[in-house]
Every structure is written in structure tokens, then in C-alpha cells.
Design an enzyme around this catalytic site. Structure first.
Site, PDB file in Angstrom:
ATOM      1  CB  SER A  96      -0.928   0.015   1.219  1.00  0.00           C
ATOM      2  OG  SER A  96      -1.868  -1.034   1.149  1.00  0.00           O
ATOM      3  N   GLY A 147      -4.361  -2.145  -0.908  1.00  0.00           N
ATOM      4  CA  GLY A 147      -3.509  -1.827  -2.049  1.00  0.00           C
ATOM      5  C   GLY A 147      -3.248  -0.337  -2.130  1.00  0.00           C
ATOM      6  N   GLY A 207      -2.682   3.643  -3.947  1.00  0.00           N
ATOM      7  CA  GLY A 207      -3.174   4.562  -4.952  1.00  0.00           C
ATOM      8  C   GLY A 207      -4.644   4.924  -4.870  1.00  0.00           C
ATOM      9  CB  CYS A 215      -7.247  -0.973   3.045  1.00  0.00           C
ATOM     10  SG  CYS A 215      -6.303   0.563   2.992  1.00  0.00           S
ATOM     11  CG  LEU A 216      -7.635  -0.434  -3.367  1.00  0.00           C
ATOM     12  CD1 LEU A 216      -7.984   1.020  -3.663  1.00  0.00           C
ATOM     13  CD2 LEU A 216      -6.422  -0.868  -4.177  1.00  0.00           C
ATOM     14  CD  GLN A 267      -9.912   3.673  -0.406  1.00  0.00           C
ATOM     15  OE1 GLN A 267      -9.329   3.596  -1.490  1.00  0.00           O
ATOM     16  NE2 GLN A 267      -9.320   4.128   0.686  1.00  0.00           N
ATOM     17  CG  ASN A 319      -0.765   2.595   4.392  1.00  0.00           C
ATOM     18  OD1 ASN A 319      -0.704   3.760   4.014  1.00  0.00           O
ATOM     19  ND2 ASN A 319      -0.084   1.631   3.801  1.00  0.00           N
ATOM     20  N   GLY A 368      -4.862   6.943   1.768  1.00  0.00           N
ATOM     21  CA  GLY A 368      -4.888   8.355   1.418  1.00  0.00           C
ATOM     22  C   GLY A 368      -6.209   8.800   0.828  1.00  0.00           C
ATOM     23  CE1 TYR A 369      -7.411   9.610  -4.150  1.00  0.00           C
ATOM     24  CE2 TYR A 369      -5.576   8.275  -3.344  1.00  0.00           C
ATOM     25  CZ  TYR A 369      -6.074   9.223  -4.212  1.00  0.00           C
ATOM     26  OH  TYR A 369      -5.252   9.784  -5.160  1.00  0.00           O
ATOM     27  CG  HIS A 411      -4.600  -2.333   7.220  1.00  0.00           C
ATOM     28  ND1 HIS A 411      -4.447  -3.082   6.077  1.00  0.00           N
ATOM     29  CD2 HIS A 411      -4.459  -1.039   6.848  1.00  0.00           C
ATOM     30  CE1 HIS A 411      -4.216  -2.285   5.052  1.00  0.00           C
ATOM     31  NE2 HIS A 411      -4.225  -1.036   5.492  1.00  0.00           N
ATOM     32  CD  GLU A 440      -4.580  -6.460   7.160  1.00  0.00           C
ATOM     33  OE1 GLU A 440      -3.926  -5.709   6.419  1.00  0.00           O
ATOM     34  OE2 GLU A 440      -5.708  -6.155   7.582  1.00  0.00           O
TER      35      GLU A 440
END
Length: 362
Positions: A45, A219, A221, A246-247, A250, A288, A290-291, A331, A333
Site C-alpha cells: 500500500s 492496495g 493509490g 482498505c482499498l 473503497q 494506511n 490516502g483516500y 487493517h 490483519e
């Protein structure tokens, strides 16, 4: 080996380099964890980012390969106040400096990380570059202003070929958008039979594997740059239970009609409080990203908000109103912890059990 960190906004930090001598550029972000630098360095990530550790002493327990979260580091660089070159841990295999030399990564120590963090908190994420001491500062600033970093991070960190982590329990297909090994560890502890597939695997290909559940991994970006993810998720919704992290969280939001936006400076570290709105329970979490999911955009979807961040009230969890699908922004995990929220993997097991039971009854 003297080095400098130069930000696109013009600030310059002079320090001492470690690791490789090469110059490196990336998004400069900060992490508030007091431990976990091994996880950070090996977490996909962080692909393309230069990370500033707010905790002053880094490297004090060295590096151990067993603690990695992926095969190869994806980080671009590391910024620390003080680098420990004499670790105090019996498991140490090498120092942080030795790892960075071996992996051709650049770091800088001896700078005022508190000042840098305040800049990032005020201005948000900025582009930066770790350079040699004699490099012209003005030319680097101008270079950074016109630099556009790649938007294909997920493609670069996702597995290229499917692989298995066998077990005797539920068959789970883990879609790798930049997955941490912690997800596999948690599923394996619950005896899951795991198949890890590439981020561009189709829903049809996954359904042919006859899975009991789907994990959508973390992940790097912008989630809007992950092409094909919405089609994949919509092809699986209602057909098999889904758990996103996380990703993955989203991407579920986008697939169901919600929107995402870029946070000013992101959430990174192992000490973020999150409120579970259904259980009225607070967990300290590792984060972790940024979006974030735009909460206002949830009103016109079949998604329910289940968790919020107590630091800034942003979205941290979702659940589908109709289909067996849920996700969290943080997270559960995390390794090293906190482990407050790893019960979510038990919830996933229960969701698969309930779904399978209902299918048998039908």
C-alpha cells in the site's frame, strides 16, 4: 553521506543518508506508529511513497524476514529522526541500513521530523525527493512541480499468477490489489483454503473456482484508477460473501454507487480509534490510506455506514443492505497489532457459514 530532503513547496531538510546512494522521489507522507517499520517497508500500500516516521527512534529491533508483509519492498524511501545501527533483538538478521543497501532503497536520518510532519499536516501530502547534498535545490523544486507519478501502482504490486495457500476449511479467493501477508495469516489461522488471484481476474473466472467467500485486499493509490474492479465486484455481489479491506473497502463503495475523495494527509499508523456504530464499541486500529468514502454519496446506495474514525469522523466501514458483503477502511490483519479488530475475520467465517446454510435450504 550527507543528503537532503527537498519538498515541492520549497522546504529543505539536511540530514544523513542511509541505504543506497541513489536519489529518489515520491509522495511524502507520515506514519504515527511507534513500531511496525518492517511492516511499513514491505506493505504494498506504500508503493511509490516516501514515508516519514513520527516516532523518533527507528531500526531498534532490526530486520527479520519473517516479519515482512510482501516479498519485496514497494516503498520509495524512508525519513527518520534517529536511525539505530545497533539493534537489540535476538531475532535480528540485519540492520535497517543493510536492508536498504541490499534492496537499493534510499533513506535520510537526522532531520526534524516534527517540523516535517507539521508541514504535511498543514499542506497535505506533497511531492518530495531525497537527493545528494550537492544537488541544486531550486532545480529539484521545479522538477517536482511538473512531476506526475504513475497511476498503475496496483498493477505493479499485484501477483501476476494465481497461487494457493491450502487449508481444510472454507475456500476463499483473495483478490490481490497489493495484499499484505497478514490477510493470508488470519485466514489460515481459521483453516481457510486460500487461492490468491491477480487484480485483473474476472468474476466469471473466480466463480468457476467455486469459492465460499471473496476477500478484496488492501492496495496502493487512487481507487478510481483500478480499472475493472467495479465490474468484478458487481459480478460477485449476491453470489458469494465478500469482505473488503482498505482499498477493497473503497472499491466496494465505488461499485455500489458511492464516491471517494483524497484525504488531505491520509491516515497512517497503528493508533487510530474507530467506532463500531452497530456494536457501540471503540477499537484502536492500524491504518494506511490516502483516500476515503464520501459519506454524503452513501445516501443513494444500498450501503450502510458501520464504522467511523473518531479523529476526523470519516467513514471506516460499510455493509450492504441486501447482499452478504461488508468492508472496513482499516487493517484488522495488522502485524504488529493492534489486534482489536481481528474478530472481523471471525465475522467473515460466520457470514460464509450462514450463506452456505441458506443455499443448502434452498
Amino acid at each position: 553521506m550527507k543528503k537532503k530532503l527537498i519538498l515541492e513547496s520549497g522546504e529543505v531538510f539536511n540530514g544523513v543518508g542511509f541505504g543506497a546512494e541513489q536519489e529518489t522521489a515520491g509522495e511524502v507522507v507520515f506514519n504515527t506508529g511507534m513500531t511496525g517499520y518492517q511492516e511499513l517497508i514491505s506493505d504494498p500500500s506504500y508503493c511509490g511513497q516516501i514515508v516519514c516516521m513520527t516516532y523518533p527512534l527507528i531500526g531498534n529491533y532490526g530486520i527479520n524476514r519473517d516479519d515482512y508483509e510482501s516479498i519485496e519492498p514497494a516503498i520509495k524511501g524512508l525519513i527518520v529522526k534517529e536511525l539505530c545501527d545497533l539493534p537489540s533483538n535476538f531475532r535480528t538478521q540485519m540492520t535497517l541500513d543493510e536492508l536498504f543497501q541490499k534492496k537499493n532503497l534510499s533513506g535520510i536520518s537526522g532531520i526534524d521530523t516534527r517540523r516535517l510532519t507539521r508541514i504535511l499536516r498543514n499542506k497535505g501530502v506533497v511531492k518530495g525527493k531525497i537527493v545528494n547534498a550537492e544537488t541544486d535545490e531550486n532545480s529539484v523544486v521545479e522538477e517536482l512541480k511538473v512531476t506526475n507519478f504513475p497511476t498503475t501502482q496496483v498493477e505493479s504490486v499485484s501477483t501476476k499468477t494465481a497461487y494457493a495457500s491450502p487449508g481444510r476449511g472454507f475456500k476463499v479467493v483473495l483478490v490481490d490489489f497489493g495484499s499484505k501477508l497478514g490477510i493470508i495469516r488470519e485466514l489460515s489461522q481459521r483453516n481457510c483454503d486460500i487461492i490468491v488471484v491477480s487484480q485483473d481476474t474476472t468474476a466469471e473466472e473466480i466463480l468457476l473456482m467455486d469459492p465460499d467467500g471473496i476477500m478484496l485486499s488492501n492496495g496502493p493509490g487512487d481507487p478510481e484508477d483500478v480499472k475493472g474492479a467495479s465490474e468484478l465486484i458487481n459480478g460477485l455481489l449476491g453470489k458469494v460473501p465478500i469482505f473488503g479491506i482498505c482499498l477493497g473497502h473503497q472499491l466496494i463503495g465505488l461499485a455500489c454507487g458511492a464516491k471517494t475523495y483524497k484525504l488531505k494527509f491520509g491516515h497512517r499508523g497503528g493508533n487510530h480509534p474507530v467506532l463500531d456504530l452497530e456494536k457501540n464499541k471503540v477499537a484502536i486500529t492500524s491504518q494506511n490510506h490516502g483516500y476515503a468514502i464520501d459519506q454524503e454519496s452513501l445516501k443513494n446506495t444500498d450501503l450502510i455506514e458501520t464504522h467511523i474514525a473518531l479523529n476526523d469522523r470519516t467513514n471506516e466501514g460499510l455493509k450492504h443492505k441486501i447482499h452478504p458483503c461488508f468492508s472496513v477502511q482499516y487493517h484488522p490483519e495488522a502485524s504488529p497489532g493492534p489486534e482489536d479488530a481481528n474478530y472481523l475475520f471471525d465475522d467473515f467465517i460466520e457470514l460464509m457459514e450462514a450463506f452456505k446454510s441458506n443455499q443448502v435450504k434452498k
